[in-house]
Design a protein around this motif. Structure first.
Motif, short mmCIF file in Angstrom:
data_model
loop_
_atom_site.label_atom_id
_atom_site.label_comp_id
_atom_site.label_asym_id
_atom_site.label_seq_id
_atom_site.Cartn_x
_atom_site.Cartn_y
_atom_site.Cartn_z
N ALA A 111 0.83 -1.21 0.00
CA ALA A 111 0.00 0.00 0.00
C ALA A 111 0.86 1.25 0.00
N SER A 112 0.61 2.14 -0.94
CA SER A 112 1.34 3.41 -1.04
C SER A 112 2.85 3.19 -1.06
N GLY A 113 3.29 2.08 -1.60
CA GLY A 113 4.72 1.80 -1.71
C GLY A 113 5.39 1.53 -0.38
N TYR A 114 4.58 1.21 0.64
CA TYR A 114 5.16 1.03 1.99
C TYR A 114 6.28 -0.01 2.01
N TYR A 115 6.15 -1.07 1.22
CA TYR A 115 7.14 -2.13 1.27
C TYR A 115 8.22 -2.03 0.19
N ASP A 116 8.28 -0.92 -0.53
CA ASP A 116 9.26 -0.80 -1.63
C ASP A 116 10.68 -1.14 -1.20
N GLU A 117 11.13 -0.54 -0.09
CA GLU A 117 12.53 -0.75 0.33
C GLU A 117 12.75 -2.21 0.78
N LEU A 118 11.74 -2.78 1.41
CA LEU A 118 11.87 -4.18 1.83
C LEU A 118 11.97 -5.08 0.60
N LEU A 119 11.19 -4.78 -0.43
CA LEU A 119 11.22 -5.59 -1.65
C LEU A 119 12.58 -5.45 -2.33
N ALA A 120 13.14 -4.23 -2.31
CA ALA A 120 14.48 -4.03 -2.89
C ALA A 120 15.49 -4.85 -2.09
N PHE A 121 15.34 -4.87 -0.79
CA PHE A 121 16.27 -5.65 0.03
C PHE A 121 16.14 -7.15 -0.26
N LEU A 122 14.91 -7.60 -0.46
CA LEU A 122 14.71 -9.03 -0.77
C LEU A 122 15.40 -9.39 -2.09
N CYS A 123 15.37 -8.48 -3.07
CA CYS A 123 16.11 -8.73 -4.33
C CYS A 123 17.61 -8.82 -4.03
N HIS A 124 18.08 -7.97 -3.14
CA HIS A 124 19.49 -7.99 -2.74
C HIS A 124 19.86 -9.35 -2.12
N THR A 125 18.97 -9.89 -1.28
CA THR A 125 19.27 -11.19 -0.64
C THR A 125 19.42 -12.29 -1.70
N ALA A 126 18.63 -12.18 -2.77
CA ALA A 126 18.74 -13.18 -3.84
C ALA A 126 20.02 -12.97 -4.64
N ARG A 127 20.30 -11.69 -4.97
CA ARG A 127 21.53 -11.39 -5.74
C ARG A 127 22.77 -11.87 -5.00
N GLU A 128 22.73 -11.75 -3.69
CA GLU A 128 23.91 -12.12 -2.88
C GLU A 128 23.95 -13.61 -2.55
N GLY A 129 22.97 -14.36 -3.02
CA GLY A 129 23.02 -15.80 -2.89
C GLY A 129 22.53 -16.37 -1.57
N PHE A 130 21.71 -15.60 -0.84
CA PHE A 130 21.19 -16.13 0.43
C PHE A 130 19.75 -16.61 0.33
N VAL A 131 19.06 -16.14 -0.67
CA VAL A 131 17.66 -16.57 -0.89
C VAL A 131 17.56 -16.95 -2.36
N ASN A 132 16.96 -18.09 -2.63
CA ASN A 132 16.84 -18.41 -4.06
C ASN A 132 15.56 -17.81 -4.64
N GLN A 133 15.57 -17.67 -5.96
CA GLN A 133 14.46 -16.98 -6.61
C GLN A 133 13.13 -17.70 -6.35
N ALA A 134 13.18 -19.03 -6.27
CA ALA A 134 11.94 -19.78 -6.04
C ALA A 134 11.31 -19.38 -4.70
N SER A 135 12.15 -19.12 -3.71
CA SER A 135 11.61 -18.70 -2.42
C SER A 135 11.01 -17.30 -2.51
N LEU A 136 11.71 -16.43 -3.25
CA LEU A 136 11.16 -15.07 -3.40
C LEU A 136 9.84 -15.10 -4.15
N ASP A 137 9.73 -16.03 -5.09
CA ASP A 137 8.49 -16.12 -5.87
C ASP A 137 7.31 -16.56 -5.02
#
Ligand code: AMP
Length: 182
Positions: free
Chosen positions: A135-161
């Motif tokens: 809502a109103s972009g409230y989670y934008d920064e958290l979503l960006a961080f979640l992409c970071h966790t995948a890029r850095e190899g700690f979360v796989n894309q399937a889990s993010l999906d």
């Protein structure tokens, strides 16, 4: 009939849009005949969610530890009040009663709750869809961080999906229904 567990702030936040989105989401859920599981308080977005669903005649289960009765001002008007002894029991009971989870804007409690639900999905402890209503972009920064966790190899894309991300309540409910049908 879907029972949706809503995790959301015990505060209303600084923008009226957060309360508006909470009402909008609950009205969409009520239109579809969904019922609510939530934290059992009257304060913040939690109280708004419960009151919106109750006003629409939906069944509302509030799950609250005795220790928070005063702090979160226990909601005596819910359809079913589940009293528990600890935060751990609260989360387990909320997860048990729900078919799907949605985090609306909220603080540490909301984040902790939704991440637990998500990790349980990831570990296949349950197979219940989890959404972040952005809502109103409230989670934008958290979503960006979640992409970071995948890029850095700690979360796989399937889990993010596994995380259903939508800003619009109708689309959130559509996506959850789709996953519930799978
Ligand atoms: P908050 O998002 O911090 O305003 O909290 C939202 C809800 O989460 C409130 O009902 C809090 O009591 C609850 N909460 C906070 N921490 C926990 C926890 N560890 N386990 C379960 N619920 C929690």
């Amino acid at each position: 009939m879907v029972r949706v567990c809503v995790y959301c702030g015990s505060s209303p936040g600084n923008r009226p849009e957060y309360a508006d989105t909470t009402r909008a989401f609950c009205n969409v859920a009520a239109d579809r005949g969904w019922d609510l599981v939530y934290g059992g308080g009257t304060v913040g977005l939690m109280g708004i969610a419960a009151d919106t669903m109750l006003a629409r005649g939906r069944h509302v289960i509030g799950v609250i530890p005795h220790s928070l009765f005063d702090k979160e001002v226990v909601h005596r008007g819910v359809s079913e009040l589940v009293e528990v002894d600890s935060m751990h029991e609260r989360k387990a009971a909320m997860a048990h009663h729900a078919d799907a989870f949605v985090a609306l804007p909220g603080g540490l409690g909301t984040l902790e709750e939704v991440f637990e639900a998500l990790t349980w999905t990831q570990l296949r402890i349950h197979a219940k869809p989890c959404g972040l209503l952005n809502a109103s972009g409230y989670y934008d920064e958290l979503l960006a961080f979640l992409c970071h966790t995948a890029r850095e190899g700690f979360v796989n894309q399937a889990s993010l999906d596994l995380v259903v991300v939508e800003a619009d309540p109708e689309r959130m409910c559509d996506s959850l229904e789709e996953r519930l049908r799978l």
